[in-house]
Scaffold this motif. Structure first.
Motif, mmCIF file in Angstrom:
data_model
loop_
_atom_site.group_PDB
_atom_site.id
_atom_site.type_symbol
_atom_site.label_atom_id
_atom_site.label_comp_id
_atom_site.label_asym_id
_atom_site.label_seq_id
_atom_site.Cartn_x
_atom_site.Cartn_y
_atom_site.Cartn_z
ATOM 1 N N MET A 256 62.609 8.829 -111.000
ATOM 2 C CA MET A 256 64.047 8.777 -110.812
ATOM 3 C C MET A 256 64.543 7.969 -109.670
ATOM 4 N N SER A 257 65.921 7.377 -110.094
ATOM 5 C CA SER A 257 66.272 6.314 -109.186
ATOM 6 C C SER A 257 67.865 6.572 -108.967
ATOM 7 N N SER A 258 68.443 6.499 -107.927
ATOM 8 C CA SER A 258 70.094 6.451 -107.977
ATOM 9 C C SER A 258 70.664 5.352 -107.474
ATOM 10 N N GLY A 259 70.000 3.946 -107.918
ATOM 11 C CA GLY A 259 70.550 3.058 -107.710
ATOM 12 C C GLY A 259 70.387 2.551 -106.121
ATOM 13 N N SER A 260 71.666 2.053 -105.781
ATOM 14 C CA SER A 260 71.804 1.593 -104.325
ATOM 15 C C SER A 260 72.431 2.509 -103.371
ATOM 16 N N ASP A 261 72.514 3.714 -103.620
ATOM 17 C CA ASP A 261 72.943 4.746 -102.725
ATOM 18 C C ASP A 261 71.920 5.564 -102.208
ATOM 19 N N PRO A 262 71.575 5.319 -101.087
ATOM 20 C CA PRO A 262 70.460 6.217 -100.342
ATOM 21 C C PRO A 262 70.949 7.562 -100.128
ATOM 22 N N ARG A 263 72.085 7.786 -100.012
ATOM 23 C CA ARG A 263 72.489 9.249 -99.619
ATOM 24 C C ARG A 263 72.069 10.023 -100.898
ATOM 25 N N LEU A 264 72.546 9.465 -102.098
ATOM 26 C CA LEU A 264 72.222 10.283 -103.095
ATOM 27 C C LEU A 264 70.946 10.307 -103.565
ATOM 28 N N GLU A 265 70.058 9.331 -103.317
ATOM 29 C CA GLU A 265 68.866 9.448 -103.301
ATOM 30 C C GLU A 265 67.898 10.645 -102.643
ATOM 31 N N ASP A 266 68.592 10.640 -101.198
ATOM 32 C CA ASP A 266 68.169 11.886 -100.384
ATOM 33 C C ASP A 266 68.650 13.202 -100.604
ATOM 34 N N VAL B 16 63.339 19.197 -114.853
ATOM 35 C CA VAL B 16 63.832 18.898 -113.709
ATOM 36 C C VAL B 16 64.007 17.454 -113.579
ATOM 37 N N GLN B 17 62.975 16.687 -113.995
ATOM 38 C CA GLN B 17 63.013 15.272 -113.839
ATOM 39 C C GLN B 17 64.190 14.684 -114.658
ATOM 40 N N GLU B 18 64.467 15.408 -115.748
ATOM 41 C CA GLU B 18 65.385 14.918 -116.682
ATOM 42 C C GLU B 18 66.980 14.930 -115.929
ATOM 43 N N ALA B 19 67.137 16.377 -115.484
ATOM 44 C CA ALA B 19 68.296 16.640 -114.957
ATOM 45 C C ALA B 19 68.396 15.691 -113.783
ATOM 46 N N LEU B 20 67.493 15.286 -112.922
ATOM 47 C CA LEU B 20 67.511 14.281 -111.807
ATOM 48 C C LEU B 20 67.946 13.127 -112.311
ATOM 49 N N ILE B 21 67.536 12.589 -113.488
ATOM 50 C CA ILE B 21 67.911 11.230 -113.786
ATOM 51 C C ILE B 21 69.294 11.261 -114.519
ATOM 52 N N ALA B 22 69.887 12.353 -115.009
ATOM 53 C CA ALA B 22 71.004 12.560 -115.439
ATOM 54 C C ALA B 22 72.071 12.410 -114.217
#
Length: 416
Positions: A1-11, A38-44
């Protein structure tokens, strides 16, 4: 899972992941498939929430993961056989169900904490305590398999097999998920290890992972709220608070560690110290005295000392010796050796270290040995021990700190 450059979204996603997994497993069972969903939902979510986060992110994730889990279950050729064999748990058998305090239904209810649900589920009766701990660290704590392996001092491949077998054992046991009558020692040990990884990360660019430590404290508070008379639960919470109270003083501006005797004690959190001291003071007389209460008492002696020189090392030695009668944990023996050194000198501590051969592959053993050798004036041996320790740790700031210690000894400068 990665949310790119937004650490707030990652958290946010990291925080919600165990709650969503707990909700799905509580509702549907099928641990492995729920994890995949859940992993697929997090990626989405990481892809779709870049511009705007939905009003109910937890509900969004549960809905998407539930749909994906349904698809996964329907695609199984043995769906009918599996559904016929699976018996849902009774409604009041675990947190989050209608009869449990703080619950208000499924899905997406803000009145329940599915991280605690998942914590209880991972302590499934079909698993041995070590497997319960490993699975919970992976599912609830969000640790990677490599991080869990380091917590257990085993190779990553060994831990991967252990976690896979644990999931399979749950699946084939036929025993429904349910909340244990009382939280087992495995649950408390899980929280303890989770906090330790957050407070002193075994790998990565940062000395600590505050999010993981905070999650461990939050979950332990929930357990303490459910079992307020349990002295070991109170002791564990006290230990976490008294240890976390020093966090702001543990790192220099460049991120390297600051030893406790060099820390600015005005940065220690007085409120956490007061709460932790009150918890352990109330717990100890209730008995029976357990390892977490003793460790909390040791932490309290450190935190209440006005200076490093004023630390009551003889009392700390006595508490470690009592702790050693309750546990054969080699890390307790290592900390005992440090306390003995501070109370009586490095020769006695080095003698104790010579018996801890099981820790030869652990960086903490060699770091302590380097410190004791440095105190005794054996600089070449201390430098070698620090270098060995640096090569064994996966923590970038700690490795830098240990290499700096070795380099200073090599140039004749005092260690830091």
């Amino acid at each position: 899972m990665s949310s790119g450059s937004d650490p707030r979204l990652e958290d946010l996603l990291r925080t919600l992941a165990p709650q969503v997994l707990g909700a799905l497993v509580r509702r549907y069972g099928h641990f492995d498939h729920a994890e995949d969903a859940v992993q697929e939902a997090l990626i989405a979510a990481a892809a779709q929430w870049r511009d705007a986060i939905p009003d109910s992110p937890r509900g969004w994730l549960i809905t998407v993961a539930s749909r994906r889990l349904t698809d996964l279950l329907r695609s199984e050729s043995a769906r009918l056989r599996r559904e016929a064999a699976w018996v849902p748990p009774p409604p009041a058998s675990f947190p989050g169900s209608p009869g449990f305090p703080g619950s208000s239904g499924f899905p997406g209810s803000s009145g329940q904490d599915d991280s605690l649900v998942l914590l209880a589920m991972c302590c499934h009766s079909s698993l041995t305590p070590p497997d319960q701990i490993a699975l919970t660290l992976r599912a609830v704590g969000g640790l990677s398999t490599a991080e869990v392996a380091r917590a257990f001092l085993v190779p990553e491949a060994t831990m991967a097999r252990r976690i896979s077998r644990a999931k399979q054992r749950i699946k084939s046991s036929g025993v429904p998920f349910a909340l244990p009558a009382a939280y087992s020692a495995a649950v408390l040990h899980v929280l303890y290890l989770m906090f330790n990884e957050g407070y002193a990360a075994t790998a990565g660019p940062d000395l600590h992972r505050p999010d993981l430590a905070a999650e461990a404290i939050r979950l332990t508070r929930l357990v303490h709220r459910l079992l307020p008379a349990d002295s070991e639960v109170a002791g564990l919470l006290a230990l976490m608070l008294l240890t976390d109270a020093r966090r702001a003083a543990r790192t220099a501006p460049d991120g390297t560690p600051v030893p406790m005797d060099a820390q600015d004690r005005t940065l220690w959190n007085a409120d956490l110290i007061a709460e932790g001291v009150a918890l352990v003071t109330a717990a100890l007389p209730r008995g029976p005295v357990g390892p977490y209460q003793l460790q909390a008492a040791i932490a309290a002696l450190h935190d209440e000392a006005p200076s490093a020189d004023a630390t009551d090392w003889p009392q700390i030695v006595a508490l470690y010796e009592l702790l050693l009668t309750l546990t054969d944990n080699p890390m307790v023996a290592l900390n005992h050796a440090v306390a003995v050194t501070m109370a009586t000198g490095p020769a006695a501590g080095l003698a104790l270290l010579s018996a801890l051969t099981s820790l030869d592959g652990d960086h903490r053993f060699h770091a302590v040995r380097g410190h004791l050798l440095e105190m005794s004036g054996a600089m070449p041996a201390a430098r070698e021990a620090y270098t060995t320790a640096a090569g064994l740790t996966g923590s970038v700031p700690l490795r830098r700190y240990l290499h700096d210690k070795a380099a200073r000894l090599g140039t004749g400068l005092p260690g830091t």
